[in-house]
Design a protein around this motif. Structure first.
Motif, PDB file in Angstrom:
ATOM      1  N   TYR A 192      34.137  38.725  67.189  1.00 22.42           N
ATOM      2  CA  TYR A 192      34.686  38.418  65.860  1.00 22.42           C
ATOM      3  C   TYR A 192      34.975  39.739  65.158  1.00 22.42           C
ATOM      4  O   TYR A 192      34.087  40.585  65.055  1.00 22.42           O
ATOM      5  CB  TYR A 192      33.621  37.606  65.135  1.00 22.42           C
ATOM      6  CG  TYR A 192      33.739  37.385  63.640  1.00 22.42           C
ATOM      7  CD1 TYR A 192      33.860  38.443  62.734  1.00 22.42           C
ATOM      8  CD2 TYR A 192      33.673  36.105  63.108  1.00 22.42           C
ATOM      9  CE1 TYR A 192      33.926  38.229  61.368  1.00 22.42           C
ATOM     10  CE2 TYR A 192      33.725  35.886  61.733  1.00 22.42           C
ATOM     11  CZ  TYR A 192      33.857  36.950  60.883  1.00 22.42           C
ATOM     12  OH  TYR A 192      33.906  36.744  59.533  1.00 22.42           O
ATOM     13  N   GLU A 219      33.372  44.612  59.864  1.00 23.27           N
ATOM     14  CA  GLU A 219      32.210  44.264  60.694  1.00 23.27           C
ATOM     15  C   GLU A 219      32.667  43.615  61.978  1.00 23.27           C
ATOM     16  O   GLU A 219      33.749  43.039  62.066  1.00 23.27           O
ATOM     17  CB  GLU A 219      31.282  43.296  59.954  1.00 23.27           C
ATOM     18  CG  GLU A 219      31.939  41.971  59.643  1.00 23.27           C
ATOM     19  CD  GLU A 219      30.973  40.842  59.308  1.00 23.27           C
ATOM     20  OE1 GLU A 219      29.773  40.981  59.576  1.00 23.27           O
ATOM     21  OE2 GLU A 219      31.436  39.824  58.793  1.00 23.27           O
ATOM     22  N   ARG A 273      29.772  36.687  68.010  1.00 24.47           N
ATOM     23  CA  ARG A 273      29.777  35.216  68.163  1.00 24.47           C
ATOM     24  C   ARG A 273      30.828  34.641  67.230  1.00 24.47           C
ATOM     25  O   ARG A 273      31.402  35.351  66.414  1.00 24.47           O
ATOM     26  CB  ARG A 273      28.392  34.681  67.817  1.00 24.47           C
ATOM     27  CG  ARG A 273      27.710  35.460  66.668  1.00 24.47           C
ATOM     28  CD  ARG A 273      27.794  34.877  65.345  1.00 24.47           C
ATOM     29  NE  ARG A 273      27.472  35.783  64.262  1.00 24.47           N
ATOM     30  CZ  ARG A 273      27.976  35.642  63.053  1.00 24.47           C
ATOM     31  NH1 ARG A 273      28.811  34.670  62.790  1.00 24.47           N
ATOM     32  NH2 ARG A 273      27.670  36.484  62.100  1.00 24.47           N
ATOM     33  N   ASN A 325      31.172  40.735  64.743  1.00 26.13           N
ATOM     34  CA  ASN A 325      30.132  39.769  65.047  1.00 26.13           C
ATOM     35  C   ASN A 325      30.239  39.430  66.524  1.00 26.13           C
ATOM     36  O   ASN A 325      31.342  39.409  67.079  1.00 26.13           O
ATOM     37  CB  ASN A 325      30.279  38.499  64.203  1.00 26.13           C
ATOM     38  CG  ASN A 325      29.952  38.760  62.736  1.00 26.13           C
ATOM     39  OD1 ASN A 325      29.094  39.582  62.427  1.00 26.13           O
ATOM     40  ND2 ASN A 325      30.643  38.089  61.832  1.00 26.13           N
ATOM     41  N   GLY A 369      32.463  32.819  64.109  1.00 26.14           N
ATOM     42  CA  GLY A 369      32.113  32.836  62.684  1.00 26.14           C
ATOM     43  C   GLY A 369      31.829  31.434  62.183  1.00 26.14           C
ATOM     44  O   GLY A 369      32.296  30.450  62.733  1.00 26.14           O
ATOM     45  N   ASP A 370      31.062  31.367  61.130  1.00 24.42           N
ATOM     46  CA  ASP A 370      30.754  30.095  60.495  1.00 24.42           C
ATOM     47  C   ASP A 370      31.020  30.280  59.012  1.00 24.42           C
ATOM     48  O   ASP A 370      30.349  31.115  58.398  1.00 24.42           O
ATOM     49  CB  ASP A 370      29.278  29.735  60.762  1.00 24.42           C
ATOM     50  CG  ASP A 370      28.934  28.320  60.326  1.00 24.42           C
ATOM     51  OD1 ASP A 370      29.674  27.764  59.510  1.00 24.42           O
ATOM     52  OD2 ASP A 370      27.922  27.789  60.797  1.00 24.42           O
ATOM     53  N   PRO A 371      31.992  29.652  58.375  1.00 23.29           N
ATOM     54  CA  PRO A 371      32.748  28.463  58.795  1.00 23.29           C
ATOM     55  C   PRO A 371      34.149  28.734  59.381  1.00 23.29           C
ATOM     56  O   PRO A 371      34.990  27.828  59.359  1.00 23.29           O
ATOM     57  CB  PRO A 371      32.862  27.663  57.502  1.00 23.29           C
ATOM     58  CG  PRO A 371      32.912  28.691  56.413  1.00 23.29           C
ATOM     59  CD  PRO A 371      32.190  29.914  56.931  1.00 23.29           C
ATOM     60  N   GLU A 372      34.411  29.906  59.937  1.00 25.41           N
ATOM     61  CA  GLU A 372      35.727  30.138  60.537  1.00 25.41           C
ATOM     62  C   GLU A 372      35.993  29.190  61.714  1.00 25.41           C
ATOM     63  O   GLU A 372      37.106  28.681  61.884  1.00 25.41           O
ATOM     64  CB  GLU A 372      35.848  31.583  61.040  1.00 25.41           C
ATOM     65  CG  GLU A 372      36.071  32.620  59.950  1.00 25.41           C
ATOM     66  CD  GLU A 372      34.776  33.177  59.390  1.00 25.41           C
ATOM     67  OE1 GLU A 372      33.709  32.560  59.602  1.00 25.41           O
ATOM     68  OE2 GLU A 372      34.816  34.233  58.736  1.00 25.41           O
ATOM     69  N   ASP A 409      37.828  33.641  55.074  1.00 27.95           N
ATOM     70  CA  ASP A 409      36.565  33.068  54.601  1.00 27.95           C
ATOM     71  C   ASP A 409      36.525  33.172  53.067  1.00 27.95           C
ATOM     72  O   ASP A 409      37.291  33.935  52.473  1.00 27.95           O
ATOM     73  CB  ASP A 409      35.406  33.882  55.224  1.00 27.95           C
ATOM     74  CG  ASP A 409      34.056  33.183  55.115  1.00 27.95           C
ATOM     75  OD1 ASP A 409      33.991  32.065  54.578  1.00 27.95           O
ATOM     76  OD2 ASP A 409      33.064  33.779  55.571  1.00 27.95           O
ATOM     77  N   GLY A 445      26.798  32.271  53.164  1.00 28.98           N
ATOM     78  CA  GLY A 445      27.257  32.287  54.558  1.00 28.98           C
ATOM     79  C   GLY A 445      28.737  31.964  54.671  1.00 28.98           C
ATOM     80  O   GLY A 445      29.339  32.165  55.721  1.00 28.98           O
ATOM     81  N   LYS A 454      33.461  33.914  50.695  1.00 35.30           N
ATOM     82  CA  LYS A 454      32.021  34.174  50.838  1.00 35.30           C
ATOM     83  C   LYS A 454      31.192  33.919  49.589  1.00 35.30           C
ATOM     84  O   LYS A 454      30.009  33.649  49.671  1.00 35.30           O
ATOM     85  CB  LYS A 454      31.798  35.627  51.290  1.00 35.30           C
ATOM     86  CG  LYS A 454      32.175  35.822  52.744  1.00 35.30           C
ATOM     87  CD  LYS A 454      31.564  37.060  53.355  1.00 35.30           C
ATOM     88  CE  LYS A 454      31.720  36.995  54.851  1.00 35.30           C
ATOM     89  NZ  LYS A 454      32.209  38.121  55.525  1.00 35.30           N
TER      90      LYS A 454
HETATM   91  N1  GLY Z   1      31.698  33.702  58.074  1.00 35.87           N
HETATM   92  C1  GLY Z   1      31.160  34.955  58.395  1.00 35.87           C
HETATM   93  C2  GLY Z   1      30.278  34.989  59.560  1.00 35.87           C
HETATM   94  O1  GLY Z   1      30.178  34.068  60.320  1.00 35.87           O
HETATM   95  O2  GLY Z   1      29.622  36.008  59.750  1.00 35.87           O
END
Ligand code: GLY
Ligand code: AMP
Length: 428
Positions: A275, A289, A293, A291, A295-298, A218, A232, A220
């Motif tokens: 994630y 970290e 769900r 997540n 990732g955005d924009p992964e 990413d 994001g 950021k």
């Molecule tokens: N790109 C990082 C996230 O979705 O948390």
């Protein structure tokens, strides 16, 4: 089957786009969706966090399967609510989503099960947090780095990297006393500042088996050379060249499997996309970290490299038969360049018309867009659109993504010009 996606960003557009190709799906819906998602799914005008209304609508409209893709509804328990009325979901239940919803929970989980992560302390009181920081700076010198994290969700803004004692103390005041992120700041994690390349690894897991997707990177910060405010995500590349086969093997052994096994032991089996935000430190890979769900924009670079039918995977995860499925990826590299509204991540205008020229074979994943009554595509958010290009090599993917991104214009458009350059440097 009738399938409902819940969310409205570029990630959801990518998920909708690939689900719309699945022969098993007759009708695809998305709540609330955006101007791009409208091209592959019927939009349902309900907010993603209005769980009651979503459950009601899904029951009344014969939804057979749901894909809640955003963090907030997952952490609030949307999967529990949909499953309770007999609608199977791809995604973790509320107990499992705590792996993202509470940093205190995830840090304690890692400590308990020996999963490598930054050393940390938890505070529920500002005075104690400040006393800890004063002692830390007395020992480490005034310019040392330290990381402060609000416990709960904070729209991606709950992490502060302090470079001085004054900054760190001010952050405690903001998070714990001024309650900048509300109840998310009732507890605070203060952790060691780590260094090394970052890697995002999205995985599919049914609680027993875990299958990583292609790794990604990413970008950021808002500006070139990783300057400016955190956003994001301004762009991504996949695969991540820092993530070698031997590092991947080590992550599976030391991080991925231990994490899903730990969640089972805690009676919180995780099903969905888990994630892993990793840092490849001089002491080995560590978790920055989790997540709960995609990732955005992964997602916008990882799904274009996935060969296996996405819905088949979602169903296999829900039915806990992931081990039976062969998941294949495509060769090649994907690059996503985000086009943001001028001013993002600060204040920005919306409602500006978007002009799209010849973007060749690029994939356009909308994030903050909407259609006006007359059909005009308008900006409707901070991150407006992502342009993804898939090519055999990284340099080709970078140049075609940027050539296509040039074809998308709106007043004040902002994009980084160096997406992929860090990855390229790692390859040389
Ligand atoms: N790109 C990082 C996230 O979705 O948390
Ligand atoms: P997060 O919101 O948890 O993704 O954190 C945002 C960013 O802060 C991460 O992508 C990292 O770049 C950085 N970060 C978080 N924790 C640490 C840490 N312990 N050391 C260094 N950087 C960190």
């Amino acid at each position: 089957m009738n399938v409902l996606i819940i969310g409205s960003g570029g990630r959801e557009h990518a998920i909708a786009y690939y689900l719309s190709k699945s022969p098993a799906i007759q009708k695809l819906y998305c709540a609330p969706g955006n101007g791009g998602i409208a091209e592959c799914a019927a939009l349902v005008p309900i907010k993603a966090t209005d769980i009651e209304a979503i459950v009601q609508w899904a029951s009344a409209n014969s939804i057979d399967f749901a894909v809640p893709a955003m963090d907030d509804p997952l952490v609030m328990g949307i999967v529990d609510a949909l499953e309770a009325v007999g609608i199977p979901c791809f995604g973790p239940d509320k107990k499992a989503a705590a792996i993202e919803g509470s940093k205190v929970f995830s840090k304690n989980l890692m400590k308990k099960y020996g999963i490598p992560t930054a050393a940390y302390e938890v505070f529920d009181n500002a005075a104690q947090a400040k006393a800890y920081l004063r002692a830390f700076y007395a020992k480490s010198g005034k310019g040392a780095g330290i990381v402060l994290k609000a416990d709960g969700l904070a729209a991606g803004k709950g992490v502060l990297i302090a470079q001085s004692e004054a900054e760190a103390l001010a952050a405690v005041t903001e998070i714990m006393e001024d309650k900048k992120f509300g109840a998310s700041g009732n507890q605070l994690v203060i952790e060691e500042f780590l260094t090394g390349p970052e890697v995002s690894v999205l995985t599919f897991t049914d609680g027993k088996t875990i299958v990583p997707m292609v790794s990604s990177m990413d970008h950021k910060r808002a500006m070139d050379n990783d300057q400016g405010l955190n956003t994001g995500g301004m762009g991504t590349v996949a695969p991540n060249p820092y993530y070698t086969d031997s590092i991947a093997e080590r992550c599976m052994r030391e991080i991925f499997l231990p994490t899903i096994q730990a969640m089972v032991k805690e009676d919180r089996p995780f099903k969905g996309c888990l994630y892993f935000g990793l840092m490849l430190t001089p002491d080995g890979p560590k978790v920055i970290e989790y997540n709960c769900r995609f990732g955005d924009p992964e997602t916008q670079v990882v799904l274009p490299l996935l060969e296996t039918d996405l819905f088949e995977i979602f169903r296999a995860v829900r039915e806990e038969r992931l081990a039976e499925l062969e998941i294949r990826n495509k060769a090649g590299c994907a690059v996503c360049v985000i086009l943001a509204s001028g001013g993002y991540p600060g204040k920005y205008p919306t409602g500006l018309p978007i002009a799209i020229g010849d973007t060749g074979g690029a994939l356009l994943f909308h994030a903050g867009t909407k259609r006006a009554a007359d059909g005009t595509l308008l900006t409707a958010g901070g991150r407006v659109l992502g342009v993804t290009s898939v090519c055999p090599t990284l340099p080709e993917a970078i140049s075609t993504a940027y050539a296509s991104a040039e074809q998308v214009t709106f007043e004040g458009v902002h994009k980084r010009t160096d997406i992929g350059q860090r990855a390229l440097a790692a390859l040389i």
